[in-house]
Write a protein that holds these residues in place. Sequence first.
Motif, PDB file in Angstrom:
ATOM      1  N   THR A   1       0.542  -1.202   0.226  1.00 58.29           N
ATOM      2  CA  THR A   1       0.085   0.092   0.078  1.00 58.29           C
ATOM      3  C   THR A   1       0.696   0.908  -0.370  1.00 58.29           C
ATOM      4  O   THR A   1       1.889   1.047   0.292  1.00 58.29           O
ATOM      5  CB  THR A   1      -0.845   0.032   1.381  1.00 58.29           C
ATOM      6  OG1 THR A   1      -2.212   0.718   1.048  1.00 58.29           O
ATOM      7  CG2 THR A   1      -0.512   0.090   2.490  1.00 58.29           C
ATOM      8  N   LEU A   2       0.257   1.871  -0.518  1.00 56.29           N
ATOM      9  CA  LEU A   2       0.715   3.975  -0.185  1.00 56.29           C
ATOM     10  C   LEU A   2       0.859   4.667   0.679  1.00 56.29           C
ATOM     11  O   LEU A   2      -0.296   4.384   1.060  1.00 56.29           O
ATOM     12  CB  LEU A   2       0.921   4.334  -2.154  1.00 56.29           C
ATOM     13  CG  LEU A   2       1.481   3.711  -3.049  1.00 56.29           C
ATOM     14  CD1 LEU A   2       2.942   4.291  -2.500  1.00 56.29           C
ATOM     15  CD2 LEU A   2       1.219   2.959  -3.183  1.00 56.29           C
ATOM     16  N   THR A   3       1.148   4.599   1.480  1.00 52.21           N
ATOM     17  CA  THR A   3       1.592   6.105   2.471  1.00 52.21           C
ATOM     18  C   THR A   3       2.320   6.966   2.525  1.00 52.21           C
ATOM     19  O   THR A   3       3.415   7.369   1.328  1.00 52.21           O
ATOM     20  CB  THR A   3       1.765   5.008   4.213  1.00 52.21           C
ATOM     21  OG1 THR A   3       2.060   5.596   5.069  1.00 52.21           O
ATOM     22  CG2 THR A   3       2.879   3.959   4.349  1.00 52.21           C
TER      23      THR A   3
ATOM     24  N   LEU B   1      -2.699   2.989   8.572  1.00 58.45           N
ATOM     25  CA  LEU B   1      -2.552   1.920   7.524  1.00 58.45           C
ATOM     26  C   LEU B   1      -1.731   1.410   7.758  1.00 58.45           C
ATOM     27  O   LEU B   1      -0.955   0.267   7.486  1.00 58.45           O
ATOM     28  CB  LEU B   1      -2.695   3.039   6.145  1.00 58.45           C
ATOM     29  CG  LEU B   1      -2.421   2.268   4.716  1.00 58.45           C
ATOM     30  CD1 LEU B   1      -3.536   1.695   4.064  1.00 58.45           C
ATOM     31  CD2 LEU B   1      -2.147   3.269   3.990  1.00 58.45           C
ATOM     32  N   GLU B   2      -0.674   1.920   8.188  1.00 58.69           N
ATOM     33  CA  GLU B   2       0.728   1.606   8.761  1.00 58.69           C
ATOM     34  C   GLU B   2       1.029   0.557   9.908  1.00 58.69           C
ATOM     35  O   GLU B   2       1.202  -0.952  10.252  1.00 58.69           O
ATOM     36  CB  GLU B   2       1.697   2.466   9.170  1.00 58.69           C
ATOM     37  CG  GLU B   2       2.122   3.287   7.972  1.00 58.69           C
ATOM     38  CD  GLU B   2       2.970   4.905   8.192  1.00 58.69           C
ATOM     39  OE1 GLU B   2       3.823   4.424   9.078  1.00 58.69           O
ATOM     40  OE2 GLU B   2       3.222   6.033   7.252  1.00 58.69           O
ATOM     41  N   ALA B   3      -0.353   0.642  10.244  1.00 61.35           N
ATOM     42  CA  ALA B   3      -0.857  -0.314  11.593  1.00 61.35           C
ATOM     43  C   ALA B   3      -0.766  -1.311  11.250  1.00 61.35           C
ATOM     44  O   ALA B   3      -0.843  -2.747  11.519  1.00 61.35           O
ATOM     45  CB  ALA B   3      -1.530   0.771  12.841  1.00 61.35           C
TER      46      ALA B   3
ATOM     47  N   ASN C   1       3.367  -4.921   2.515  1.00 59.92           N
ATOM     48  CA  ASN C   1       4.495  -4.125   3.131  1.00 59.92           C
ATOM     49  C   ASN C   1       4.154  -2.660   2.467  1.00 59.92           C
ATOM     50  O   ASN C   1       2.771  -2.844   1.369  1.00 59.92           O
ATOM     51  CB  ASN C   1       6.119  -4.398   2.628  1.00 59.92           C
ATOM     52  CG  ASN C   1       6.540  -5.339   3.205  1.00 59.92           C
ATOM     53  OD1 ASN C   1       7.271  -5.333   4.006  1.00 59.92           O
ATOM     54  ND2 ASN C   1       6.808  -6.451   2.185  1.00 59.92           N
ATOM     55  N   GLY C   2       4.662  -1.392   3.185  1.00 59.12           N
ATOM     56  CA  GLY C   2       4.207  -0.733   2.758  1.00 59.12           C
ATOM     57  C   GLY C   2       4.987   0.240   2.127  1.00 59.12           C
ATOM     58  O   GLY C   2       6.115   0.157   2.142  1.00 59.12           O
TER      59      GLY C   2
ATOM     60  N   GLU D   1       6.627  -4.057   7.302  1.00 60.76           N
ATOM     61  CA  GLU D   1       8.114  -2.865   6.611  1.00 60.76           C
ATOM     62  C   GLU D   1       7.100  -1.753   6.140  1.00 60.76           C
ATOM     63  O   GLU D   1       6.515  -1.841   4.907  1.00 60.76           O
ATOM     64  CB  GLU D   1       9.517  -3.488   6.132  1.00 60.76           C
ATOM     65  CG  GLU D   1      10.679  -2.587   5.675  1.00 60.76           C
ATOM     66  CD  GLU D   1      11.527  -3.132   7.321  1.00 60.76           C
ATOM     67  OE1 GLU D   1      11.073  -1.706   8.000  1.00 60.76           O
ATOM     68  OE2 GLU D   1      10.680  -3.738   7.865  1.00 60.76           O
ATOM     69  N   ILE D   2       7.844  -0.282   6.490  1.00 61.80           N
ATOM     70  CA  ILE D   2       6.945   0.780   5.803  1.00 61.80           C
ATOM     71  C   ILE D   2       9.041   0.831   5.518  1.00 61.80           C
ATOM     72  O   ILE D   2       9.183   1.867   5.905  1.00 61.80           O
ATOM     73  CB  ILE D   2       6.819   1.941   6.486  1.00 61.80           C
ATOM     74  CG1 ILE D   2       5.308   0.969   7.624  1.00 61.80           C
ATOM     75  CG2 ILE D   2       6.876   3.510   5.642  1.00 61.80           C
ATOM     76  CD1 ILE D   2       4.416   0.831   5.899  1.00 61.80           C
ATOM     77  N   HIS D   3       8.632   1.429   3.746  1.00 64.69           N
ATOM     78  CA  HIS D   3       9.998   1.451   3.113  1.00 64.69           C
ATOM     79  C   HIS D   3       9.981   2.955   2.244  1.00 64.69           C
ATOM     80  O   HIS D   3       9.060   3.358   1.603  1.00 64.69           O
ATOM     81  CB  HIS D   3      10.107   0.789   1.540  1.00 64.69           C
ATOM     82  CG  HIS D   3      11.126   0.537   1.541  1.00 64.69           C
ATOM     83  ND1 HIS D   3      12.232   0.116   1.410  1.00 64.69           N
ATOM     84  CD2 HIS D   3      11.590   1.242  -0.293  1.00 64.69           C
ATOM     85  CE1 HIS D   3      13.097   0.770   0.484  1.00 64.69           C
ATOM     86  NE2 HIS D   3      12.962   1.207  -0.621  1.00 64.69           N
TER      87      HIS D   3
END
Length: 264
Positions: A143-145, A166-168, A185-186, A243-245
């Motif tokens: 997804t996109l954050t 969303l990240e959680a 992942n985000g 992961e949030i990349h």
Amino acid sequence: MDGLMKGKRGLVMGVANDHSIAWGIARKLSEHGAELAFTYQGEAFGRRVRPLADKLGSSLVVPCDVEDSASVAATFETLGEAWGGLDFVVHAIGFSDKNELKGLYADTSRDNFVRTMVISCYSFTEVARHAAALMKGSGSMITLTYAGSVRVMPNYNVMGVAKAGLEASVRYLANDYGPRGIRVNGISAGPVRTLAGAGISDARHMFSYQQRNSPLRRTVTIDEVGGSALYLLSDLSSGVTGEIHYVDSGYHIVSMPALDELKR
Ligand code: NAD
């Protein structure tokens, strides 16, 4: 490198036009051999998305409004009938009333809070549930954050709160589906000039500020976001989940403006 996505089939949600982040991702995945399906929100977007999908050789283009659970279910039913399985999903969907993407966060209305959460946060969970049901053996979802989830950005307001949720969700979904070999992942992208981006008040100032103050002294392109998506959706990142990349020219690591800016 060319065959990184060869034999993989995936759904791209969130192309509005050729400036969309989802379009940069789709192009990159297609270059590397992926077979793609697309969704669009309403017929006005459909008229723009179909020719784009056509350019990448995709004829599986279906309407999907994530505010409507039946529409989401129908999308995956169509995919199941056409492909019988699924390897990856790109969720690049967000919305909030632009009248509330300015001024104080404290003034967010209850109605817009709920709507923003449903479209920008919950929809990923619902999409993930349907997608996982079609993934056999392994799969990857992104997804996109945006960094407004963890730090205050002017005017980002309720979208920041939705992106935090969303990240959680990325972490909880990664834990839910990890035992089945499905990764979640985000990508936290820096500011990009898109339809959604334009809804945020004073977006152009944020854009030029990040150009002057990120370590790379520029903003990112949708092609660069596409490159990171390719990594996360391909087997290159087979050990990475939850992961949030960040793809933001490094902006998230700085705590102060660049010296040139301080001396202005
Ligand atoms: P965009 O306007 O091109 O894409 C947003 C998409 O969301 C559109 O395709 C729109 O149709 C879709 N959408 C909105 N409501 C929907 C609904 N009810 N049902 C189905 N689809 C719906 O803009 P973008 O900037 O490419 O946005 C993609 C994602 O990237 C969003 O989640 C956005 O928050 C995120 N993002 C954008 C930036 C930026 O600066 N542009 C930065 C970081 C993250």
